[in-house]
Design a protein around this motif. Structure first.
Motif, short mmCIF file in Angstrom:
data_model
loop_
_atom_site.label_atom_id
_atom_site.label_comp_id
_atom_site.label_asym_id
_atom_site.label_seq_id
_atom_site.Cartn_x
_atom_site.Cartn_y
_atom_site.Cartn_z
N ALA A 172 24.43 36.37 39.64
CA ALA A 172 25.77 35.82 39.82
C ALA A 172 26.77 36.54 38.93
CB ALA A 172 25.76 34.33 39.51
N ALA A 173 26.38 36.85 37.69
CA ALA A 173 27.27 37.56 36.78
C ALA A 173 27.65 38.92 37.35
CB ALA A 173 26.62 37.71 35.40
N ASP A 174 26.70 39.63 37.92
CA ASP A 174 27.00 40.93 38.54
C ASP A 174 27.98 40.78 39.70
OD1 ASP A 174 25.45 42.44 36.82
OD2 ASP A 174 23.66 42.38 38.08
N VAL A 175 27.79 39.73 40.50
CA VAL A 175 28.69 39.49 41.63
C VAL A 175 30.11 39.27 41.15
CG1 VAL A 175 29.23 37.90 43.51
CG2 VAL A 175 26.87 38.62 43.15
N PHE A 176 30.28 38.43 40.15
CA PHE A 176 31.63 38.15 39.65
C PHE A 176 32.25 39.38 38.98
CE2 PHE A 176 30.05 33.59 39.56
CZ PHE A 176 30.75 33.24 40.70
N ARG A 177 31.42 40.22 38.36
CA ARG A 177 31.96 41.46 37.78
C ARG A 177 32.53 42.36 38.87
NH1 ARG A 177 27.10 41.18 34.52
NH2 ARG A 177 27.63 40.71 32.34
N VAL A 178 31.84 42.44 39.98
CA VAL A 178 32.36 43.27 41.09
C VAL A 178 33.66 42.67 41.59
CG1 VAL A 178 31.90 44.13 43.41
CG2 VAL A 178 30.06 44.09 41.73
N ALA A 179 33.73 41.34 41.67
CA ALA A 179 34.96 40.68 42.12
C ALA A 179 36.12 41.03 41.18
CB ALA A 179 34.76 39.17 42.19
N VAL A 180 35.87 41.02 39.88
CA VAL A 180 36.91 41.38 38.91
C VAL A 180 37.38 42.82 39.14
CG1 VAL A 180 37.33 41.87 36.47
CG2 VAL A 180 36.26 39.71 37.14
N SER A 181 36.43 43.71 39.36
CA SER A 181 36.80 45.12 39.53
C SER A 181 37.64 45.34 40.79
CB SER A 181 35.55 45.99 39.58
OG SER A 181 34.82 45.82 40.79
N LEU A 182 37.40 44.56 41.83
CA LEU A 182 38.15 44.72 43.07
C LEU A 182 39.53 44.06 43.00
CD1 LEU A 182 35.40 44.09 45.79
CD2 LEU A 182 36.39 46.28 45.08
N SER A 183 39.64 42.99 42.22
CA SER A 183 40.92 42.27 42.13
C SER A 183 41.16 41.86 40.68
CB SER A 183 40.89 41.03 43.03
OG SER A 183 42.14 40.40 43.07
N PRO A 184 41.57 42.83 39.83
CA PRO A 184 41.67 42.57 38.39
C PRO A 184 42.77 41.59 38.00
CG PRO A 184 42.47 44.77 38.93
CD PRO A 184 41.83 44.25 40.17
N ARG A 185 43.61 41.15 38.94
CA ARG A 185 44.62 40.14 38.61
C ARG A 185 44.25 38.75 39.13
NH1 ARG A 185 49.30 42.11 36.59
NH2 ARG A 185 49.70 44.33 36.77
N PHE A 186 43.09 38.59 39.72
CA PHE A 186 42.66 37.30 40.26
C PHE A 186 41.88 36.56 39.18
CE2 PHE A 186 39.53 34.90 43.04
CZ PHE A 186 40.42 33.89 43.36
N ASP A 187 42.48 35.56 38.57
CA ASP A 187 41.90 34.93 37.38
C ASP A 187 40.61 34.18 37.65
OD1 ASP A 187 43.00 32.82 38.75
OD2 ASP A 187 44.18 32.05 37.08
N ALA A 188 40.43 33.64 38.84
CA ALA A 188 39.24 32.83 39.12
C ALA A 188 37.96 33.65 38.97
CB ALA A 188 39.32 32.23 40.51
N ALA A 189 38.00 34.94 39.30
CA ALA A 189 36.80 35.77 39.16
C ALA A 189 36.39 35.88 37.69
CB ALA A 189 37.05 37.16 39.75
N TYR A 190 37.36 36.02 36.79
CA TYR A 190 37.06 36.06 35.36
C TYR A 190 36.48 34.73 34.89
CZ TYR A 190 40.18 40.19 35.03
OH TYR A 190 40.78 41.41 35.18
N ILE A 191 37.12 33.63 35.31
CA ILE A 191 36.70 32.30 34.85
C ILE A 191 35.28 32.01 35.35
CG2 ILE A 191 37.17 29.83 35.04
CD1 ILE A 191 40.18 30.63 35.21
N ASN A 192 34.98 32.40 36.59
CA ASN A 192 33.63 32.21 37.11
C ASN A 192 32.62 33.04 36.32
OD1 ASN A 192 34.69 30.55 39.12
ND2 ASN A 192 34.81 32.21 40.62
N LEU A 193 32.99 34.28 35.98
CA LEU A 193 32.11 35.14 35.19
C LEU A 193 31.87 34.52 33.82
CD1 LEU A 193 30.55 37.73 34.55
CD2 LEU A 193 32.74 38.84 34.04
N ALA A 194 32.93 34.04 33.18
CA ALA A 194 32.78 33.43 31.86
C ALA A 194 31.86 32.22 31.91
CB ALA A 194 34.16 33.03 31.32
N ASP A 195 31.98 31.41 32.96
CA ASP A 195 31.13 30.23 33.10
C ASP A 195 29.66 30.63 33.18
OD1 ASP A 195 30.78 27.32 33.60
OD2 ASP A 195 30.07 28.03 35.54
N VAL A 196 29.36 31.67 33.95
CA VAL A 196 27.98 32.12 34.09
C VAL A 196 27.47 32.71 32.78
CG1 VAL A 196 26.48 33.79 35.24
CG2 VAL A 196 28.13 32.49 36.58
N LEU A 197 28.29 33.50 32.10
CA LEU A 197 27.88 34.06 30.82
C LEU A 197 27.57 32.94 29.82
CD1 LEU A 197 30.40 37.03 30.50
CD2 LEU A 197 27.94 37.19 30.89
#
Length: 570
Positions: free
Chosen positions: A304-329
């Motif tokens: 899941a962390a890898d998935v959210f990292r890819v989401a961040v890289s594709l849309s670096p201004r979309f905050d939900a991808a970061y928040i989801n990654l932080a939750d998994v970490l």
């Protein structure tokens, strides 16, 4: 604590930043999984709402007129997918939300939809609507596909009015590929029935569709409150940043705009919410987020962390991808990394994200980000939450927890009183606050002394907590202890027995603790009854009668387990 504006973020290249680094093969693999998820969802949507049964989309007359509302530049640049097509704005923002004026549906037609729903549930469920989960809340409502008469009306409305309206407002996105409007599918569509009990203010969220629409089914004279708040909405001359629609009106918007539903404080409000996807347009970031949640549910946190990292890289201004990654970490025990990811949001990606500020504050408060609690840093985060939203009950509760850690009981009491007085507080947060207020009263009574009045106030706090969350073991146990302190043994026994029933399966320590308290309360209750009988000149109960009474108070299964526990100790 960084608090820069929306332009201060500088996302390092993926290969140079371990927070967001993902190998090429992993990236390719998760994108393939996300694309497959998109195709599956689009096919399911086309099946569950086959609006093309009536023919291709086309308006039944002239398209309605719309009033366009703008969002600011920061919001217009933060959509997860197809942002430049959906919101082709400028430094001043972009037109984003289109409200039909006059209403798209007549009052008669809108009322007929409500009547069809009420008649269906009257015939099938005793007049009671089913409930749907909406964020943290259970709301009366239903999937439109589950009510045949409403589903039939809705498919025709999609074909002749709703989808053509979406095409007219978002022509670049809808008409870019394939058959244009005829490739739109309704991913989900619901009818909601909001009341003061079920229509509480929602969390800020985005929708599960690249495009969304909301239909107001009844007039504003039938309810109080309500409406939709949008992040970044440019205020009109009246200063209002909440859109409230007339009966039959429809709003159309990109689903990626952060928004929330405002509380219904009186009456009943009926609303349709629809989420729309384009079967030929792969919403990579939204599907990656959905895939990440699937992996979390399956226990694959690293994936899941890898998935959210890819989401961040594709849309670096979309905050939900970061928040989801932080939750998994955080779930992986990597709290320091989680905190750093959240700082990317609060420091630039979206400084208005109360969710990011709260999550960061919670990490700092618990000391999980640095190996030791940073209460001052946590307080600053919760303050920022309250600057963004003065009714943020979770931030108030966070301040209460900080005061508890500092042994500032007066400050703790003030914050928890603010929580329970806040009309927007959800039931879980209110239950916790009431319980903490009860504990504070108990500590004050133990410290300074206090009589029956203070015990009564403490009991009242626990009962209010149970009104909000009747399944809490700790609150039932605390209620039993307070009743026992006041010599109210029958009430104590009931509370301890309820605690036994709410203990988690396998939590033997909690179960046995409550059983021992229940046995004592039962004996004291029986002894009090025996004294009254003796004073009345009645003969004392036999041993068999005593055993029957304690078994009745505790319950046969509970008494049996208690006796087994006592036998083990001998």
């Amino acid at each position: 604590m960084p608090r820069g504006g929306a332009e201060s973020i500088l996302l390092p290249p993926e290969e140079n930043d371990p927070l967001f680094r993902v190998g090429a093969e992993v990236r390719r693999s998760v994108l393939e999984e996300a694309r497959a998820l998109h195709e599956k969802a689009a096919a399911a949507a086309a099946t569950s709402c086959p609006w093309r049964d009536g023919g291709e989309a086309g308006d039944s007359g002239a398209l309605p007129s719309f009033v366009a509302r703008r969002v600011d530049a920061a919001c217009s640049r933060s959509l997860p997918d197809f942002g430049e097509e959906l919101l082709p704005g400028s430094d001043e923002g972009a037109e984003a939300i289109y409200v039909t004026e006059p209403p798209l549906f007549s009052a008669t037609e809108s009322r007929s939809v409500i009547d069809m729903a009420e008649e269906y549930f009257s015939a099938t469920n005793g007049g009671n609507w089913t409930t749907l989960k909406s964020g943290r809340f259970d709301i009366a409502g239903f999937w439109i596909k589950d009510v045949p008469a409403v589903h039939s009306w809705f498919k025709e409305a999609l074909r002749t009015r709703l989808l053509p309206s979406l095409e007219s407002n978002f022509p670049s996105f809808v008409g870019e590929a394939g058959d244009g409007v005829n490739d739109l599918v309704v991913d989900n569509a619901y009818v909601f029935r909001y009341t003061p009990e079920t229509g509480r203010r929602t969390d800020v969220h985005t929708d599960s569709g690249c495009l969304s629409f909301t239909i107001a089914l009844n007039g504003r004279d039938e309810y109080e409150g309500g409406g939709t708040w949008y992040e970044g909405l440019v205020e009109e001359e009246d200063g209002k940043s909440v859109i409230v629609m007339e009966e039959g009106a429809v709003s159309f918007r990109p689903g990626g705009i952060r928004h929330r539903g405002e509380s219904v404080t009186g009456g009943v409000r009926y609303v349709i919410g629809g989420f729309v996807a384009h079967r030929r347009r792969f919403e990579a970031v939204r599907m990656l987020c959905a895939l990440g949640f699937e992996k979390v549910g399956a226990g694959d946190l690293t994936g899941a962390a890898d998935v959210f990292r890819v989401a961040v890289s594709l849309s670096p201004r979309f905050d939900a991808a970061y928040i989801n990654l932080a939750d998994v970490l955080g779930k992986l025990g990597r709290q320091a990394e989680a905190a750093e990811v959240l700082r990317r949001v609060t420091g630039g990606v979206n400084p208005r994200s109360g969710e990011a500020w709260f999550s960061l504050g919670d990490l700092l408060r618990q000391g999980e980000a640095s190996g030791g609690a940073d209460l001052e840093g946590a307080a600053q985060c919760f303050d920022r939450c309250l600057e963004i939203d003065g009714r943020d009950a979770e931030a108030m509760a966070g301040h209460g927890a900080i005061c508890s850690a500092r042994r500032d009981q007066e400050g703790e009491r003030r914050w928890y009183e603010r929580v329970v007085k806040n009309e927007e507080t959800n039931r879980g947060t209110a239950a916790s606050a009431y319980c903490n207020l009860g504990v504070l009263l108990d500590e004050e009574r133990q410290r300074n002394g206090g009589g029956e009045d203070m015990i009564e106030r403490e009991i009242d706090m626990y009962r209010k907590a149970l009104d909000c969350d009747p399944e809490s073991y700790s609150t039932h146990f605390s209620l039993g202890a307070a009743c026992a302190e006041g010599g109210r043994w029958e009430e104590a026994a009931v509370a301890f027995r309820d605690a036994v029933g709410r203990a988690k399966e396998g939590d033997n320590e909690d179960i046995d603790r409550a059983l021992a308290a229940l046995y004592k309360a039962g004996l004291m209750s029986i002894n009090n009854e025996a004294k009254k009988q003796a004073e009345a000149g009645k003969a004392p109960a036999s041993q068999i009668e005593m055993m029957a009474k304690i078994t009745g108070i505790m319950g046969e299964k509970n008494f049996s387990r208690f006796r087994q526990n006592m036998a083990k100790k001998k």
